[in-house]
Design a protein around this motif. Structure first.
Motif, PDB file in Angstrom:
ATOM      1  N   UNK A   1      -8.038  11.058   5.224  1.00  0.00           N
ATOM      2  CA  UNK A   1      -9.449  10.970   5.578  1.00  0.00           C
ATOM      3  C   UNK A   1     -10.285  11.040   4.305  1.00  0.00           C
ATOM      4  N   UNK A   2     -11.380  10.324   4.327  1.00  0.00           N
ATOM      5  CA  UNK A   2     -12.299  10.257   3.184  1.00  0.00           C
ATOM      6  C   UNK A   2     -13.422  11.256   3.415  1.00  0.00           C
TER       7      UNK A   2
ATOM      8  N   UNK B   1     -11.142  11.469  -1.411  1.00  0.00           N
ATOM      9  CA  UNK B   1     -10.993  10.288  -0.573  1.00  0.00           C
ATOM     10  C   UNK B   1      -9.664  10.223   0.163  1.00  0.00           C
ATOM     11  N   UNK B   2      -8.783  11.199  -0.061  1.00  0.00           N
ATOM     12  CA  UNK B   2      -7.425  11.074   0.504  1.00  0.00           C
ATOM     13  C   UNK B   2      -6.905  12.403   1.019  1.00  0.00           C
ATOM     14  N   UNK B   3      -7.704  13.104   1.829  1.00  0.00           N
ATOM     15  CA  UNK B   3      -7.322  14.415   2.343  1.00  0.00           C
ATOM     16  C   UNK B   3      -6.409  14.266   3.563  1.00  0.00           C
ATOM     17  N   UNK B   4      -5.412  15.158   3.653  1.00  0.00           N
ATOM     18  CA  UNK B   4      -4.435  15.105   4.739  1.00  0.00           C
ATOM     19  C   UNK B   4      -4.441  16.353   5.614  1.00  0.00           C
ATOM     20  N   UNK B   5      -4.598  17.537   5.016  1.00  0.00           N
ATOM     21  CA  UNK B   5      -4.460  18.790   5.766  1.00  0.00           C
ATOM     22  C   UNK B   5      -5.330  19.869   5.147  1.00  0.00           C
ATOM     23  N   UNK B   6      -5.673  20.846   5.976  1.00  0.00           N
ATOM     24  CA  UNK B   6      -6.303  22.086   5.518  1.00  0.00           C
ATOM     25  C   UNK B   6      -5.422  23.235   5.977  1.00  0.00           C
ATOM     26  N   UNK B   7      -5.226  24.224   5.115  1.00  0.00           N
ATOM     27  CA  UNK B   7      -4.361  25.353   5.463  1.00  0.00           C
ATOM     28  C   UNK B   7      -5.042  26.672   5.110  1.00  0.00           C
ATOM     29  N   UNK B   8      -4.819  27.668   5.982  1.00  0.00           N
ATOM     30  CA  UNK B   8      -5.278  29.028   5.730  1.00  0.00           C
ATOM     31  C   UNK B   8      -4.066  29.954   5.787  1.00  0.00           C
ATOM     32  N   UNK B   9      -3.958  30.867   4.832  1.00  0.00           N
ATOM     33  CA  UNK B   9      -2.846  31.799   4.820  1.00  0.00           C
ATOM     34  C   UNK B   9      -2.873  32.652   3.579  1.00  0.00           C
ATOM     35  N   UNK B  10      -1.709  33.171   3.247  1.00  0.00           N
ATOM     36  CA  UNK B  10      -1.641  34.013   2.064  1.00  0.00           C
ATOM     37  C   UNK B  10      -0.285  34.657   1.916  1.00  0.00           C
TER      38      UNK B  10
ATOM     39  N   UNK C   1       0.827  -1.194   0.000  1.00  0.00           N
ATOM     40  CA  UNK C   1       0.000   0.000   0.000  1.00  0.00           C
ATOM     41  C   UNK C   1       0.867   1.251   0.000  1.00  0.00           C
ATOM     42  N   UNK C   2       0.464   2.254  -0.771  1.00  0.00           N
ATOM     43  CA  UNK C   2       1.206   3.509  -0.840  1.00  0.00           C
ATOM     44  C   UNK C   2       0.905   4.427   0.322  1.00  0.00           C
ATOM     45  N   UNK C   3      -0.262   4.281   0.953  1.00  0.00           N
ATOM     46  CA  UNK C   3      -0.640   5.108   2.101  1.00  0.00           C
ATOM     47  C   UNK C   3      -1.366   4.240   3.114  1.00  0.00           C
ATOM     48  N   UNK C   4      -1.553   4.790   4.305  1.00  0.00           N
ATOM     49  CA  UNK C   4      -2.410   4.136   5.281  1.00  0.00           C
ATOM     50  C   UNK C   4      -3.854   4.167   4.785  1.00  0.00           C
ATOM     51  N   UNK C   5      -4.683   3.241   5.225  1.00  0.00           N
ATOM     52  CA  UNK C   5      -6.092   3.274   4.817  1.00  0.00           C
ATOM     53  C   UNK C   5      -6.760   4.562   5.282  1.00  0.00           C
TER      54      UNK C   5
END
Length: 441
Positions: free
Chosen positions: A348-349, A414-423, A265-269
């Motif tokens: 996360x899905x 189906x494969x989100x890791x992070x959310x970022x806010x900035x600029x 597997x390339x990533x964790x489930x």
């Protein structure tokens, strides 16, 4: 440098000692000091750590039984590292031939040397040489590499302990493969195959203070063994002929070994995404997903300065505040990352949701809302003024980030890791932003 919990900026002895003490709860295996500040001997020395600061860092680490290695790539900075009594200089001194003073200082301090030749080889295995061998960058890389080869042989001949490292993960420097190739490059530098094998086993264990546990095959030591179908003590290339591997006495590679399905597997489930990401009302420094918020700024010698904190609003609610001064470079940026899992390792899905909802207020300029997936960064731009406003950004409005390096795979949700806010703003300008109530909708 984004994770300020385990990555510290220090420029005084007092700050160095405090930083080491702050790292102790994380139970680190070692401390690495980036003492050269992105320098390779061809730019102004205006970011390197001075000897007093580095000495204090080493002393405080040694009081707590921690080894210190340094990113050190020039001869003069090698002398500083030796005077500070660092345990291992990591990366090659590659701006000129090493002199006797450096050798004497390293011998006196017991400083070992891990040259990571694999990361500096001008044309790595599988790569093609440049179209023109007169290319200035290639000429410079080749000259530095020749110094690197020459210097590791000089250190070895002088009796300095040579250890093995690779800087694997850098472009063209593959994990595992580069470790084997590093031993081949040691032989290219002038060591014998037997000496190269020692570098990759007992020497490295000795450099890290774990020789009583591993590094040689002896009764009572850890049974981590690699069996080779060859004679690498005469032909170092035979280190590639792996027949079997044992970890703690258990065979994990070789005939009859059933490898875990996860190895392919390339990533964790992925796990189902939760709606609420952060309302900034929970434990200090952590999201509502119990992940550690981390700051993110541009890289290089001059970096944007960012301060982020959770502060109360007049109505008693709390929100995340960001203030930044932009670095003087093209396209500076600063932001805060909200990991969707600890360490951003478990995707996360979010296919049960349509997009991101959040409240913003700011200086009236444009900001970036970014989502990192296993396949790359996606972003949308929003404009926020001084009054709070609620935004909804559908996943369908996200576009591949322009600065993403690599193969951008299609959005699946189906494969989100992070959310970022900035600029970003103009060079040297200021930015401020407040964020609240971040969730999937």
């Amino acid at each position: 440098w984004a994770d300020t919990a385990t990555t510290k900026w220090v420029n005084t002895p007092e700050a160095a000692r405090k930083a080491v003490r702050e790292l102790l709860p994380y139970e680190p295996d070692l401390i690495k000091a980036f003492a050269d500040g992105w320098r390779y001997g061809f730019s102004a020395d205006n970011t390197s750590m001075d000897v007093d600061t580095l000495s204090a860092l080493v002393d405080e680490a040694h009081k707590n039984d921690l080894k210190v290695v340094t990113h050190t790539v020039t001869v003069e900075r090698g002398k500083v590292a030796a005077r500070a009594k660092v345990d291992v200089i990591v990366h090659s001194l590659q701006d000129r031939p090493v002199d006797q003073e450096t050798i004497d200082l390293m011998l006196a301090s017991g400083t070992a040397y891990a040259p990571t030749l694999a990361v500096y080889e001008p044309v790595k295995p599988g790569q093609s040489p440049p179209d023109s061998l007169d290319n200035p960058r290639f000429v410079q890389s080749n000259a530095k590499f020749q110094y690197a080869l020459q210097n590791v042989k000089a250190f070895h001949d002088a009796g300095i302990l040579i250890a093995l490292g690779t800087d694997a993960g850098m472009p063209g420097t593959l994990h595992g493969f580069s470790t084997l190739h590093e031993m081949e490059l040691m032989v290219q530098a002038g060591l014998t195959p037997v000496e190269a094998l020692m570098v990759g086993t007992a020497n490295s264990a000795r450099a890290m203070g774990v020789l009583d546990d591993r590094g040689t095959i002896e009764v009572g030591k850890r049974a981590d063994l690699v069996l080779l179908d060859g004679a690498p003590w005469t032909n170092i290339a035979d280190v590639r002929k792996t027949e079997r591997v044992f970890i703690d006495g258990r065979q994990v590679v070789g005939p009859g070994t059933a490898l875990p399905q996860a190895n392919a597997m390339m990533t964790l489930p992925a796990t189902p995404a939760q709606a609420l990401i952060d309302d900034f009302e929970g434990e200090a420094g952590r999201t509502r997903l119990d992940t550690l918020r981390v700051q993110d700024t541009d890289g290089g010698m001059d970096r944007s300065v960012l301060i982020s904190l959770v502060a109360p609003e007049p109505d008693g609610d709390k929100a995340l505040r960001l203030s930044a001064r932009m670095s003087v470079k093209d396209d500076p940026h600063a932001g805060v990352i909200l990991p969707l899992s600890r360490g951003s390792l478990e995707p996360v899905d979010a296919r049960a949701f349509e997009g991101l909802s959040f409240a913003l207020r700011g200086d009236g300029g444009e900001y970036k809302v970014m989502v990192r997936t296993v396949g790359g960064w996606w972003q949308a731009e929003v404009k926020a003024g001084p009054e709070w406003a609620t935004f909804r950004t559908p996943f369908a409005d996200l576009q591949p980030a322009a600065n993403w390096r690599g193969d951008q795979t299609p959005w699946t949700g189906a494969d989100l890791l992070e959310v970022q806010f900035g600029g970003g703003r103009g060079a040297g300008e200021a930015l401020w932003l407040e964020v609240d109530d971040v969730s999937f909708y």
